[in-house]
Design a protein around this motif. Structure first.
Motif, PDB file in Angstrom:
ATOM      1  N   GLU A 175      47.378  33.325  38.598  1.00 34.40           N
ATOM      2  CA  GLU A 175      46.987  33.155  37.192  1.00 34.40           C
ATOM      3  C   GLU A 175      45.548  33.610  36.885  1.00 34.40           C
ATOM      4  N   PRO A 176      44.540  33.108  37.638  1.00 28.90           N
ATOM      5  CA  PRO A 176      43.177  33.575  37.326  1.00 28.90           C
ATOM      6  C   PRO A 176      42.982  35.068  37.592  1.00 28.90           C
ATOM      7  N   LEU A 177      43.718  35.615  38.556  1.00 30.19           N
ATOM      8  CA  LEU A 177      43.584  37.047  38.853  1.00 30.19           C
ATOM      9  C   LEU A 177      44.067  37.871  37.668  1.00 30.19           C
ATOM     10  N   MET A 178      45.154  37.404  37.054  1.00 24.67           N
ATOM     11  CA  MET A 178      45.709  38.127  35.909  1.00 24.67           C
ATOM     12  C   MET A 178      44.844  37.900  34.666  1.00 24.67           C
ATOM     13  N   LEU A 179      44.405  36.648  34.511  1.00 25.07           N
ATOM     14  CA  LEU A 179      43.617  36.284  33.328  1.00 25.07           C
ATOM     15  C   LEU A 179      42.217  36.900  33.351  1.00 25.07           C
ATOM     16  N   HIS A 180      41.517  36.751  34.494  1.00 24.26           N
ATOM     17  CA  HIS A 180      40.105  37.151  34.521  1.00 24.26           C
ATOM     18  C   HIS A 180      39.901  38.580  35.003  1.00 24.26           C
ATOM     19  N   LEU A 181      40.764  39.050  35.911  1.00 25.60           N
ATOM     20  CA  LEU A 181      40.560  40.393  36.455  1.00 25.60           C
ATOM     21  C   LEU A 181      41.548  41.395  35.870  1.00 25.60           C
ATOM     22  N   GLY A 182      42.459  40.909  35.020  1.00 27.23           N
ATOM     23  CA  GLY A 182      43.411  41.807  34.375  1.00 27.23           C
ATOM     24  C   GLY A 182      44.405  42.447  35.331  1.00 27.23           C
ATOM     25  N   MET A 183      44.652  41.800  36.478  1.00 25.25           N
ATOM     26  CA  MET A 183      45.612  42.360  37.435  1.00 25.25           C
ATOM     27  C   MET A 183      47.037  42.237  36.904  1.00 25.25           C
ATOM     28  N   ALA A 199      50.173  43.310  41.805  1.00 25.23           N
ATOM     29  CA  ALA A 199      48.871  43.346  42.483  1.00 25.23           C
ATOM     30  C   ALA A 199      48.362  41.925  42.723  1.00 25.23           C
ATOM     31  N   ALA A 200      48.564  41.056  41.717  1.00 20.83           N
ATOM     32  CA  ALA A 200      48.079  39.677  41.831  1.00 20.83           C
ATOM     33  C   ALA A 200      48.819  38.951  42.948  1.00 20.83           C
ATOM     34  N   ARG A 201      50.119  39.211  43.069  1.00 21.11           N
ATOM     35  CA  ARG A 201      50.905  38.560  44.117  1.00 21.11           C
ATOM     36  C   ARG A 201      50.427  39.009  45.509  1.00 21.11           C
TER      37      ARG A 201
END
Ligand SMILES: Nc1ncnc2c1ncn2[C@@H]1O[C@H](COP(=O)(O)OP(=O)(O)O)[C@@H](O)[C@H]1O
Ligand SMILES: [Mg+2]
Length: 359
Positions: free
Chosen positions: A138-146, A150-152
């Motif tokens: 969640e934070p990877l997608m929210l803050h880094l736009g992954m 890629a986030a998984r």
């Protein structure tokens, strides 16, 4: 970790500190005060805490239970429920912006993004109804736009990094399927996931066994070297602080009693409270026959519904002077100590100890 009365003469440490003090400030806490109010009393939990944390600096915060360590960092991130909590004053400038007055969306961008945090009590911090993978992603997608894929992939790497075995399979499991220590490592993975500029860890490794704790500390050090992350590491383990921190800050009764380069403070403490904490530890660096006997600090911390008027440690301090009981000492450069070694004390601890040794 010995602390005979001896002025600092180690040039390497002076140099290291000069190094840190020349870096730009990342976080400036100014006169932060937090209270908890109920119908008939007010608990003065944090009473005017001020300090500067510089880029890449690791600050260890120590102090007995109830000294305001957790409340002051929770207040910085606006995670204290208000009421019963209330901000009684202060500013918390992160890269120059006051976290206490930012809008909620702006704060959310920072919290979990450029400020990662890991608190004690993992059960309350992980969502029990969401897989751990989703929670790391969640934070990877929210803050880094992954993107999800890629986030998984990154989430699996993060789980590996905090030594969670079999990450590729376990990523789809729920928090209750992990042990307490494993859940704490998941929290640490989340805290580190966005490669924050600042990591705040509150007793983050206390519940972990010694080897895992050492692994996590190694991981944090690696990230520090790699991305220049600054760290606030709250613990009651002075040994961990000696191993990880540049600067140590000793808190008591919601105040900073002493602060400075970690080696200097541990070798040459200027607050009787710091001395008490150090004397309650085994000196593992001394030869077995010469280890000091442990002494607990007598007495109990003050009832913070009625904060004492003077030095809050005075009632427990055998070196206290009459002035300590009535007038609050400011936090100031300790005379003869390393630059940036500050203490709040009316007495001069080195001379008091020297006189005691003679008598
Ligand atoms: N929700 C709350 N309601 C009332 N008092 C609280 C609350 N949370 C913390 N406190 C009080 O604030 C003080 C500081 O607590 P805390 O920051 O948790 O201490 P530490 O983390 O140093 O052990 C303590 O006196 C504690 O009892
Ligand atoms: Mg705490």
């Amino acid at each position: 970790m010995r602390h005979p009365v001896r002025p600092l003469s180690h040039h390497a440490e002076v140099r290291a500190m000069t190094d840190i003090t020349s870096r730009p400030p990342l976080l400036e806490v100014r006169d932060l005060a937090v209270e908890f109010a109920d119908a008939d009393s007010v608990v003065h939990a944090v009473n005017g805490v001020s300090y500067t944390l510089r880029e890449g600096e690791t600050l260890g915060i120590v102090g007995e239970s109830g000294s305001g360590k957790s409340v002051h960092v929770l207040a910085m991130l606006r995670l204290i429920p208000m009421p019963p909590g209330r901000l009684a004053g202060g500013q918390v400038l992160f890269e120059g912006r006051d976290l206490l007055t930012l809008s909620d969306p702006e704060l959310r961008k920072i919290r979990g993004g450029s400020i990662g945090f890991v608190f004690q009590d993992p059960m309350s911090s992980l969502n029990p109804s969401m897989t751990v993978g989703r929670q790391i992603m969640e934070p990877l997608m929210l803050h880094l736009g992954m993107g999800a894929e890629a986030a998984r992939k990154r989430a699996i790497e993060l789980m590996d990094m905090v030594r969670l075995p079999d990450a590729a399979r376990r990523i789809d499991q729920y928090p209750h399927e992990f042990s307490g220590g494993q859940r704490q490592r998941i929290m640490i993975a989340i805290g580190l996931s966005c490669r924050p500029k600042l990591l705040i860890a509150d007793e983050a490794t206390t519940a972990l066994d010694v080897t895992v704790q050492a692994d996590v500390i190694e991981l944090v050090k690696e990230l520090k070297r790699e991305i220049g992350m600054a760290v606030i590491w709250i613990t009651h383990d002075l040994g961990v602080v000696a191993g990880i921190a540049d600067t140590v800050q000793v808190m008591y009764a919601g105040r900073v009693m002493e602060r400075g380069p970690v080696d200097d403070v541990f070798r040459d403490p200027r607050s009787a409270y710091t001395l008490g904490l150090l004397r309650s530890l085994p000196d593992l660096t001394a030869p077995a026959g010469q280890r000091r006997r442990l002494t607990q600090i007598d007495g109990a911390p003050p009832d913070m519904r009625f904060p004492p008027p003077g030095d809050p440690f005075a009632p427990r301090n055998r070196y206290a002077t009459p002035r300590c009981l009535t007038e609050r000492p400011p936090l100031e450069q300790a005379p003869g100590a390393a630059p940036g070694h500050l203490a709040a004390a009316w007495y001069d601890l080195p001379s008091v100890l020297a006189a005691e040794a003679l008598s």
